[in-house]
Design a protein around this motif. Structure first.
Motif, PDB file in Angstrom:
ATOM      1  N   GLU A 147      70.457  51.775  76.109  1.00  0.00           N
ATOM      2  CA  GLU A 147      71.148  51.361  77.341  1.00  0.00           C
ATOM      3  C   GLU A 147      72.629  51.115  77.077  1.00  0.00           C
ATOM      4  O   GLU A 147      73.472  51.391  77.922  1.00  0.00           O
ATOM      5  N   ASP A 148      72.959  50.601  75.881  1.00  0.00           N
ATOM      6  CA  ASP A 148      74.352  50.320  75.517  1.00  0.00           C
ATOM      7  C   ASP A 148      75.005  51.472  74.763  1.00  0.00           C
ATOM      8  O   ASP A 148      76.230  51.594  74.760  1.00  0.00           O
ATOM      9  N   LEU A 149      74.199  52.287  74.096  1.00  0.00           N
ATOM     10  CA  LEU A 149      74.712  53.414  73.307  1.00  0.00           C
ATOM     11  C   LEU A 149      73.948  54.684  73.683  1.00  0.00           C
ATOM     12  O   LEU A 149      73.117  55.174  72.904  1.00  0.00           O
ATOM     13  N   PRO A 150      74.203  55.256  74.871  1.00  0.00           N
ATOM     14  CA  PRO A 150      73.412  56.398  75.333  1.00  0.00           C
ATOM     15  C   PRO A 150      73.720  57.724  74.623  1.00  0.00           C
ATOM     16  O   PRO A 150      72.928  58.658  74.700  1.00  0.00           O
ATOM     17  N   ASN A 151      74.847  57.796  73.912  1.00  0.00           N
ATOM     18  CA  ASN A 151      75.218  59.020  73.219  1.00  0.00           C
ATOM     19  C   ASN A 151      74.547  59.034  71.836  1.00  0.00           C
ATOM     20  O   ASN A 151      74.772  58.118  71.038  1.00  0.00           O
ATOM     21  N   PRO A 152      73.731  60.054  71.521  1.00  0.00           N
ATOM     22  CA  PRO A 152      73.017  60.067  70.241  1.00  0.00           C
ATOM     23  C   PRO A 152      73.920  59.978  69.010  1.00  0.00           C
ATOM     24  O   PRO A 152      73.568  59.313  68.029  1.00  0.00           O
ATOM     25  N   THR A 153      75.080  60.600  69.045  1.00  0.00           N
ATOM     26  CA  THR A 153      75.998  60.533  67.902  1.00  0.00           C
ATOM     27  C   THR A 153      76.494  59.105  67.700  1.00  0.00           C
ATOM     28  O   THR A 153      76.479  58.582  66.573  1.00  0.00           O
ATOM     29  N   GLU A 154      76.904  58.453  68.793  1.00  0.00           N
ATOM     30  CA  GLU A 154      77.369  57.064  68.689  1.00  0.00           C
ATOM     31  C   GLU A 154      76.227  56.124  68.299  1.00  0.00           C
ATOM     32  O   GLU A 154      76.418  55.192  67.517  1.00  0.00           O
ATOM     33  N   PHE A 155      75.055  56.372  68.834  1.00  0.00           N
ATOM     34  CA  PHE A 155      73.866  55.580  68.488  1.00  0.00           C
ATOM     35  C   PHE A 155      73.664  55.609  66.974  1.00  0.00           C
ATOM     36  O   PHE A 155      73.506  54.570  66.330  1.00  0.00           O
ATOM     37  N   LEU A 156      73.701  56.814  66.395  1.00  0.00           N
ATOM     38  CA  LEU A 156      73.486  56.959  64.957  1.00  0.00           C
ATOM     39  C   LEU A 156      74.621  56.325  64.153  1.00  0.00           C
ATOM     40  O   LEU A 156      74.378  55.669  63.134  1.00  0.00           O
ATOM     41  N   GLN A 157      75.850  56.474  64.610  1.00  0.00           N
ATOM     42  CA  GLN A 157      76.986  55.865  63.900  1.00  0.00           C
ATOM     43  C   GLN A 157      76.844  54.344  63.852  1.00  0.00           C
ATOM     44  O   GLN A 157      77.038  53.726  62.808  1.00  0.00           O
ATOM     45  N   HIS A 158      76.507  53.747  64.985  1.00  0.00           N
ATOM     46  CA  HIS A 158      76.333  52.284  65.020  1.00  0.00           C
ATOM     47  C   HIS A 158      75.132  51.843  64.176  1.00  0.00           C
ATOM     48  O   HIS A 158      75.169  50.793  63.541  1.00  0.00           O
ATOM     49  N   LEU A 159      74.085  52.648  64.175  1.00  0.00           N
ATOM     50  CA  LEU A 159      72.913  52.309  63.369  1.00  0.00           C
ATOM     51  C   LEU A 159      73.255  52.372  61.880  1.00  0.00           C
ATOM     52  O   LEU A 159      72.815  51.519  61.109  1.00  0.00           O
ATOM     53  N   LYS A 160      74.057  53.349  61.473  1.00  0.00           N
ATOM     54  CA  LYS A 160      74.491  53.412  60.068  1.00  0.00           C
ATOM     55  C   LYS A 160      75.254  52.139  59.703  1.00  0.00           C
ATOM     56  O   LYS A 160      75.033  51.553  58.638  1.00  0.00           O
ATOM     57  N   GLN A 161      76.128  51.687  60.596  1.00  0.00           N
ATOM     58  CA  GLN A 161      76.887  50.464  60.328  1.00  0.00           C
ATOM     59  C   GLN A 161      75.959  49.258  60.236  1.00  0.00           C
ATOM     60  O   GLN A 161      76.133  48.390  59.376  1.00  0.00           O
ATOM     61  N   LYS A 162      74.970  49.201  61.100  1.00  0.00           N
ATOM     62  CA  LYS A 162      74.016  48.091  61.041  1.00  0.00           C
ATOM     63  C   LYS A 162      73.268  48.091  59.706  1.00  0.00           C
ATOM     64  O   LYS A 162      72.939  47.028  59.173  1.00  0.00           O
ATOM     65  N   ALA A 163      73.024  49.281  59.163  1.00  0.00           N
ATOM     66  CA  ALA A 163      72.337  49.401  57.874  1.00  0.00           C
ATOM     67  C   ALA A 163      73.275  49.149  56.696  1.00  0.00           C
ATOM     68  O   ALA A 163      72.851  49.217  55.542  1.00  0.00           O
ATOM     69  N   GLY A 164      74.560  48.878  56.980  1.00  0.00           N
ATOM     70  CA  GLY A 164      75.518  48.598  55.918  1.00  0.00           C
ATOM     71  C   GLY A 164      76.203  49.829  55.367  1.00  0.00           C
ATOM     72  O   GLY A 164      76.757  49.807  54.267  1.00  0.00           O
ATOM     73  N   LEU A 165      76.167  50.917  56.126  1.00  0.00           N
ATOM     74  CA  LEU A 165      76.807  52.167  55.724  1.00  0.00           C
ATOM     75  C   LEU A 165      77.996  52.439  56.640  1.00  0.00           C
ATOM     76  O   LEU A 165      77.990  52.022  57.796  1.00  0.00           O
ATOM     77  N   PRO A 166      79.014  53.173  56.167  1.00  0.00           N
ATOM     78  CA  PRO A 166      80.115  53.547  57.060  1.00  0.00           C
ATOM     79  C   PRO A 166      79.620  54.464  58.181  1.00  0.00           C
ATOM     80  O   PRO A 166      78.687  55.254  57.989  1.00  0.00           O
ATOM     81  N   ALA A 167      80.251  54.386  59.341  1.00  0.00           N
ATOM     82  CA  ALA A 167      79.841  55.182  60.507  1.00  0.00           C
ATOM     83  C   ALA A 167      79.869  56.678  60.225  1.00  0.00           C
ATOM     84  O   ALA A 167      79.034  57.432  60.734  1.00  0.00           O
ATOM     85  N   ALA A 168      80.825  57.137  59.416  1.00  0.00           N
ATOM     86  CA  ALA A 168      80.962  58.568  59.131  1.00  0.00           C
ATOM     87  C   ALA A 168      80.163  59.012  57.906  1.00  0.00           C
ATOM     88  O   ALA A 168      80.196  60.178  57.525  1.00  0.00           O
ATOM     89  N   TYR A 169      79.434  58.091  57.295  1.00  0.00           N
ATOM     90  CA  TYR A 169      78.707  58.380  56.061  1.00  0.00           C
ATOM     91  C   TYR A 169      77.544  59.323  56.314  1.00  0.00           C
ATOM     92  O   TYR A 169      76.860  59.237  57.335  1.00  0.00           O
ATOM     93  N   TRP A 170      77.306  60.219  55.352  1.00  0.00           N
ATOM     94  CA  TRP A 170      76.095  61.031  55.370  1.00  0.00           C
ATOM     95  C   TRP A 170      75.686  61.355  53.954  1.00  0.00           C
ATOM     96  O   TRP A 170      76.531  61.545  53.075  1.00  0.00           O
ATOM     97  N   SER A 171      74.403  61.409  53.715  1.00  0.00           N
ATOM     98  CA  SER A 171      73.845  61.752  52.412  1.00  0.00           C
ATOM     99  C   SER A 171      72.486  62.400  52.616  1.00  0.00           C
ATOM    100  O   SER A 171      71.772  62.078  53.582  1.00  0.00           O
ATOM    101  N   ASP A 172      72.126  63.281  51.713  1.00  0.00           N
ATOM    102  CA  ASP A 172      70.800  63.904  51.774  1.00  0.00           C
ATOM    103  C   ASP A 172      69.689  62.910  51.452  1.00  0.00           C
ATOM    104  O   ASP A 172      68.516  63.208  51.623  1.00  0.00           O
ATOM    105  N   LYS A 173      70.069  61.713  50.996  1.00  0.00           N
ATOM    106  CA  LYS A 173      69.075  60.699  50.646  1.00  0.00           C
ATOM    107  C   LYS A 173      68.712  59.811  51.832  1.00  0.00           C
ATOM    108  O   LYS A 173      67.807  58.984  51.734  1.00  0.00           O
TER     109      LYS A 173
END
Length: 185
Positions: A147-173
């Protein structure tokens, strides 16, 4: 699994009683499971979300089902009121204005993806709760966060930050899991 309206109301009342008990004793309400129907004794994972005047006031839950549903709600309601590190412990004067919401989670299912874009393409806005994990870092968003983050890309970026990762971070792990919820309250 869909809970009856009677069971939903019982769980909401139990959550409020556990918070009131916590205000008096500093502990969650003990649950006599024999007093509850079979569907409320099933091992299920829940989150309890507290709002005050439309603003988040606490949210605590379990991603894995480890205890009976009624007990999980009582424990998580207490924890949301008194142990959510983002907020001070609930004061007695706040209880009357508190809105409670309970989310009962389905078991999480691992997602298979080849890239961040592939993961984003698999997300179902408004439906999926997502757990994102890499090593010891883990975060989740309930489906209501869409409801607050309807865009899937933004949803994932914010979720990465919640997990303690940078928003732009990506890894095969990175691992991701999907679940749904039955939310009421």
């Amino acid at each position: 699994m869909s809970l009856t309206e009677t069971s939903q109301n019982r769980l909401l009342a139990l959550a409020r009683q556990s918070i009131a008990h916590g205000l008096q004793t500093g502990r969650p309400l003990p649950v006599d499971l024999d007093a509850y129907p079979a569907e409320l004794r099933e091992i299920r994972a829940t989150f309890v979300t507290l709002e005050s005047r439309g603003q988040l006031r606490g949210c605590i839950g379990m991603l894995e089902a480890v205890r009976p549903l009624a007990e999980d709600v009582a424990e998580n309601a207490f924890a949301a009121a008194f142990r959510d590190r983002r907020f001070p412990p609930l004061a007695a004067g706040e209880l009357a204005d508190l809105d409670l919401h309970i989310s009962v989670l389905s078991p999480a299912v691992a997602l298979t993806f080849l890239s961040e874009a592939d993961l984003i393409a698999q997300l179902r806005p408004g439906i999926d709760g997502i757990i994102l994990q890499e090593g010891a870092r883990r975060g989740t968003f309930l489906p209501s966060v869409w409801e607050d983050l309807p865009n899937p890309t933004e949803f994932l970026q914010h979720l990465k930050q919640k997990a303690g990762l940078p928003a732009a971070y990506w890894s095969d792990k990175i691992q991701a899991y999907r679940y749904t919820t039955e939310m009421f309250g």
